[in-house]
Design a protein around this motif. Structure first.
Motif, PDB file in Angstrom:
ATOM      1  N   GLU A 152       1.281   5.378  -0.399  1.00 42.99           N
ATOM      2  CA  GLU A 152       0.600   6.669  -0.325  1.00 42.99           C
ATOM      3  C   GLU A 152       0.800   7.402  -1.649  1.00 42.99           C
ATOM      4  O   GLU A 152       1.682   7.067  -2.434  1.00 42.99           O
ATOM      5  CB  GLU A 152       1.186   7.503   0.818  1.00 42.99           C
ATOM      6  CG  GLU A 152       1.091   6.860   2.186  1.00 42.99           C
ATOM      7  CD  GLU A 152      -0.321   6.821   2.727  1.00 42.99           C
ATOM      8  OE1 GLU A 152      -1.122   7.703   2.378  1.00 42.99           O
ATOM      9  OE2 GLU A 152      -0.623   5.900   3.502  1.00 42.99           O
ATOM     10  N   ASP A 153      -0.014   8.454  -1.883  1.00 38.63           N
ATOM     11  CA  ASP A 153       0.226   9.329  -3.028  1.00 38.63           C
ATOM     12  C   ASP A 153       1.577  10.001  -2.849  1.00 38.63           C
ATOM     13  O   ASP A 153       2.104  10.101  -1.735  1.00 38.63           O
ATOM     14  CB  ASP A 153      -0.868  10.396  -3.122  1.00 38.63           C
ATOM     15  CG  ASP A 153      -2.212   9.816  -3.561  1.00 38.63           C
ATOM     16  OD1 ASP A 153      -2.225   8.727  -4.175  1.00 38.63           O
ATOM     17  OD2 ASP A 153      -3.243  10.453  -3.278  1.00 38.63           O
ATOM     18  N   ASP A 184       0.863  -1.181   0.000  1.00 40.28           N
ATOM     19  CA  ASP A 184       0.000   0.000   0.000  1.00 40.28           C
ATOM     20  C   ASP A 184       0.895   1.225   0.000  1.00 40.28           C
ATOM     21  O   ASP A 184       1.610   1.474   0.971  1.00 40.28           O
ATOM     22  CB  ASP A 184      -0.901   0.019   1.232  1.00 40.28           C
ATOM     23  CG  ASP A 184      -1.968  -1.056   1.175  1.00 40.28           C
ATOM     24  OD1 ASP A 184      -2.447  -1.345   0.059  1.00 40.28           O
ATOM     25  OD2 ASP A 184      -2.316  -1.601   2.239  1.00 40.28           O
ATOM     26  N   ARG A 221       1.538  15.114  -4.916  1.00 43.37           N
ATOM     27  CA  ARG A 221       0.210  14.653  -4.484  1.00 43.37           C
ATOM     28  C   ARG A 221      -0.687  14.212  -5.639  1.00 43.37           C
ATOM     29  O   ARG A 221      -1.876  14.055  -5.469  1.00 43.37           O
ATOM     30  CB  ARG A 221      -0.508  15.722  -3.661  1.00 43.37           C
ATOM     31  CG  ARG A 221       0.177  16.083  -2.390  1.00 43.37           C
ATOM     32  CD  ARG A 221      -0.005  15.012  -1.377  1.00 43.37           C
ATOM     33  NE  ARG A 221       0.662  15.404  -0.129  1.00 43.37           N
ATOM     34  CZ  ARG A 221       1.107  14.555   0.746  1.00 43.37           C
ATOM     35  NH1 ARG A 221       0.958  13.270   0.550  1.00 43.37           N
ATOM     36  NH2 ARG A 221       1.698  14.959   1.829  1.00 43.37           N
ATOM     37  N   ASN A 236       6.146   6.128   2.235  1.00 41.03           N
ATOM     38  CA  ASN A 236       4.933   6.446   2.992  1.00 41.03           C
ATOM     39  C   ASN A 236       5.182   7.484   4.084  1.00 41.03           C
ATOM     40  O   ASN A 236       4.265   8.188   4.491  1.00 41.03           O
ATOM     41  CB  ASN A 236       4.299   5.183   3.556  1.00 41.03           C
ATOM     42  CG  ASN A 236       3.637   4.345   2.473  1.00 41.03           C
ATOM     43  OD1 ASN A 236       3.322   4.830   1.393  1.00 41.03           O
ATOM     44  ND2 ASN A 236       3.452   3.072   2.760  1.00 41.03           N
TER      45      ASN A 236
END
Length: 73
Positions: free
Chosen positions: A8-9, A6, A14, A62
């Motif tokens: 993150e952006d 997983d 972003r 992350n």
């Protein structure tokens, strides 16, 4: 890649998603597919080390610990 992570952006733009990349069978890093920001390279010498290196790169991504290359850098 041995397992799914997983991610993150991108902590810089972003907008982009992170991709786990392997370089020449000796290191791994996570890179933004939009702006090119990336983590440090994590070296490995075996399959067990490879998985640990992947997890380290994902953790740094992350946390937002990335290298950004802009004009003049």
């Amino acid at each position: 890649m041995s397992e799914r992570y997983d991610l993150e952006d991108c902590p810089i733009c972003r907008e982009g998603v992170g991709s786990v990349e392997h370089e020449g069978g000796w290191c791994v890093y996570v890179e933004c597919l939009h702006c090119g920001a990336h983590t440090a390279h994590f070296a490995y010498n075996s399959e067990a080390e490879r998985e640990s290196a992947e997890k380290g790169a994902v953790q740094m991504w992350n946390l937002g610990k990335v290298i950004r290359q802009d004009l003049g850098e």
